[in-house]
Design a protein around this motif. Structure first.
Motif, PDB file in Angstrom:
ATOM      1  N   LYS A   1      71.093   3.311 -41.789  1.00  0.00           N
ATOM      2  CA  LYS A   1      70.677   4.713 -41.707  1.00  0.00           C
ATOM      3  C   LYS A   1      70.036   4.968 -40.348  1.00  0.00           C
ATOM      4  O   LYS A   1      68.824   5.196 -40.246  1.00  0.00           O
ATOM      5  CB  LYS A   1      69.695   5.043 -42.836  1.00  0.00           C
ATOM      6  N   PRO A   2      70.827   4.907 -39.273  1.00  0.00           N
ATOM      7  CA  PRO A   2      70.245   5.077 -37.940  1.00  0.00           C
ATOM      8  C   PRO A   2      69.572   6.427 -37.735  1.00  0.00           C
ATOM      9  O   PRO A   2      68.693   6.564 -36.887  1.00  0.00           O
ATOM     10  CB  PRO A   2      71.449   4.906 -37.003  1.00  0.00           C
ATOM     11  N   GLU A   3      69.968   7.408 -38.561  1.00  0.00           N
ATOM     12  CA  GLU A   3      69.415   8.755 -38.412  1.00  0.00           C
ATOM     13  C   GLU A   3      67.918   8.822 -38.719  1.00  0.00           C
ATOM     14  O   GLU A   3      67.261   9.809 -38.360  1.00  0.00           O
ATOM     15  CB  GLU A   3      70.182   9.747 -39.302  1.00  0.00           C
ATOM     16  N   ILE A   4      67.342   7.793 -39.352  1.00  0.00           N
ATOM     17  CA  ILE A   4      65.900   7.832 -39.619  1.00  0.00           C
ATOM     18  C   ILE A   4      65.094   7.646 -38.340  1.00  0.00           C
ATOM     19  O   ILE A   4      63.902   7.971 -38.318  1.00  0.00           O
ATOM     20  CB  ILE A   4      65.459   6.801 -40.684  1.00  0.00           C
ATOM     21  N   ALA A   5      65.739   7.140 -37.293  1.00  0.00           N
ATOM     22  CA  ALA A   5      65.007   6.905 -36.047  1.00  0.00           C
ATOM     23  C   ALA A   5      65.661   7.548 -34.834  1.00  0.00           C
ATOM     24  O   ALA A   5      65.028   7.640 -33.778  1.00  0.00           O
ATOM     25  CB  ALA A   5      64.873   5.397 -35.808  1.00  0.00           C
ATOM     26  N   LEU A   6      66.901   7.991 -34.965  1.00  0.00           N
ATOM     27  CA  LEU A   6      67.648   8.502 -33.810  1.00  0.00           C
ATOM     28  C   LEU A   6      68.241   9.878 -34.096  1.00  0.00           C
ATOM     29  O   LEU A   6      68.510  10.219 -35.250  1.00  0.00           O
ATOM     30  CB  LEU A   6      68.770   7.523 -33.442  1.00  0.00           C
ATOM     31  N   ASP A   7      68.481  10.637 -33.044  1.00  0.00           N
ATOM     32  CA  ASP A   7      69.048  11.969 -33.219  1.00  0.00           C
ATOM     33  C   ASP A   7      70.534  11.889 -33.587  1.00  0.00           C
ATOM     34  O   ASP A   7      71.131  10.815 -33.622  1.00  0.00           O
ATOM     35  CB  ASP A   7      68.824  12.837 -31.974  1.00  0.00           C
ATOM     36  N   GLU A   8      71.122  13.039 -33.833  1.00  0.00           N
ATOM     37  CA  GLU A   8      72.507  13.121 -34.311  1.00  0.00           C
ATOM     38  C   GLU A   8      73.487  12.478 -33.336  1.00  0.00           C
ATOM     39  O   GLU A   8      74.398  11.752 -33.739  1.00  0.00           O
ATOM     40  CB  GLU A   8      72.880  14.592 -34.539  1.00  0.00           C
ATOM     41  N   LYS A   9      73.301  12.741 -32.063  1.00  0.00           N
ATOM     42  CA  LYS A   9      74.207  12.199 -31.046  1.00  0.00           C
ATOM     43  C   LYS A   9      74.232  10.675 -31.110  1.00  0.00           C
ATOM     44  O   LYS A   9      75.293  10.059 -31.219  1.00  0.00           O
ATOM     45  CB  LYS A   9      73.771  12.669 -29.660  1.00  0.00           C
ATOM     46  N   PHE A  10      73.070  10.062 -31.068  1.00  0.00           N
ATOM     47  CA  PHE A  10      73.011   8.605 -31.066  1.00  0.00           C
ATOM     48  C   PHE A  10      73.389   8.015 -32.422  1.00  0.00           C
ATOM     49  O   PHE A  10      73.983   6.943 -32.498  1.00  0.00           O
ATOM     50  CB  PHE A  10      71.619   8.132 -30.639  1.00  0.00           C
ATOM     51  N   SER A  11      73.069   8.716 -33.493  1.00  0.00           N
ATOM     52  CA  SER A  11      73.451   8.241 -34.832  1.00  0.00           C
ATOM     53  C   SER A  11      74.963   8.221 -35.000  1.00  0.00           C
ATOM     54  O   SER A  11      75.528   7.277 -35.557  1.00  0.00           O
ATOM     55  CB  SER A  11      72.831   9.135 -35.912  1.00  0.00           C
ATOM     56  N   GLN A  12      75.629   9.256 -34.508  1.00  0.00           N
ATOM     57  CA  GLN A  12      77.093   9.302 -34.607  1.00  0.00           C
ATOM     58  C   GLN A  12      77.726   8.157 -33.822  1.00  0.00           C
ATOM     59  O   GLN A  12      78.714   7.561 -34.256  1.00  0.00           O
ATOM     60  CB  GLN A  12      77.618  10.642 -34.096  1.00  0.00           C
ATOM     61  N   GLY A  13      77.159   7.839 -32.673  1.00  0.00           N
ATOM     62  CA  GLY A  13      77.664   6.715 -31.901  1.00  0.00           C
ATOM     63  C   GLY A  13      77.573   5.412 -32.662  1.00  0.00           C
ATOM     64  O   GLY A  13      78.485   4.571 -32.610  1.00  0.00           O
ATOM     65  N   LEU A  14      76.503   5.243 -33.422  1.00  0.00           N
ATOM     66  CA  LEU A  14      76.322   4.017 -34.200  1.00  0.00           C
ATOM     67  C   LEU A  14      77.240   3.986 -35.423  1.00  0.00           C
ATOM     68  O   LEU A  14      77.700   2.914 -35.827  1.00  0.00           O
ATOM     69  CB  LEU A  14      74.857   3.867 -34.607  1.00  0.00           C
TER      70      LEU A  14
END
Length: 200
Positions: A112-125
């Motif tokens: 769940k990268p979105e708990i620490a990162l914004d949408e742009k970076f979460s989508q990359g992950l």
């Protein structure tokens, strides 16, 4: 340290010694992932060229801490503890914020990268996860999601190459039993010049 023969820095001669000298850290320390190439030094040349240009080239526009985050996530997905610990330590150093780094790691460990990162970076992950676990299922829509989240096509290429590099590095480590024994965690090239591989 490894399941195959390792040639140490002190034992190395000729071309191998010169290559080791290019990647040394403090006290002539050479990371085990590099030492494992000792029997075929030309493979270390290829490895370092790829690593340096994918993660430490000044022409990249994504933040270096984020590229390290991608590497940590790919390594977690592949259960490669060696690369997780090396690159999480590097991520912490680059961020300069232990609390934020630990939040990012928790997000990666729980998918769940979105708990620490914004949408742009979460989508990359999310792209990194799919490319690592089910690469043949990547479709044009996956790239379009990245574009819609604000990632440029050049940055998509950066993400793709970091994911690809870490899958290669993880398989090098896991396939040869490389451990962190004797390594100094979190060092990285201290220059963006292509031919400067020195680790600090």
């Amino acid at each position: 340290m490894s399941w195959i023969k390792i040639i140490s820095f002190n034992e190395a001669e000729g071309k191998l010694k010169k290559l080791y000298q290019k990647v040394t850290g403090p006290n002539n320390n050479v990371d085990n992932i590099m030492l494992v190439h000792g029997l075929r030094p030309h493979t270390m040349v290829g490895h370092m060229a790829l690593y340096k240009n994918v993660l430490h080239n000044s022409n990249n526009t994504l933040p270096k801490w984020y590229l390290e985050t991608i590497g940590v996530y790919v390594s977690l997905l592949n259960n490669c503890e060696y690369c997780v610990e090396h690159h999480f330590t590097g991520l912490q150093r680059l961020l300069g914020d232990a609390t934020k780094a630990n939040q990012i790691r928790k997000g990666l460990e729980t998918h769940k990268p979105e708990i620490a990162l914004d949408e742009k970076f979460s989508q990359g992950l999310k792209y990194a996860e799919k490319l690592t676990l089910t690469p043949s299922e990547i479709v044009k829509a996956d790239v379009e999601k990245l574009q819609q989240s604000g990632i440029t096509d050049g940055e998509i290429l950066e993400i793709n190459q970091v994911v690809s590099y870490f899958n290669y590095a993880n398989r090098t480590v896991l396939g040869l039993g490389v451990s962190t024994s004797g390594d100094i965690l979190g060092l990285s090239p201290n220059s963006s010049e292509d031919d400067n591989w020195n680790h600090q």
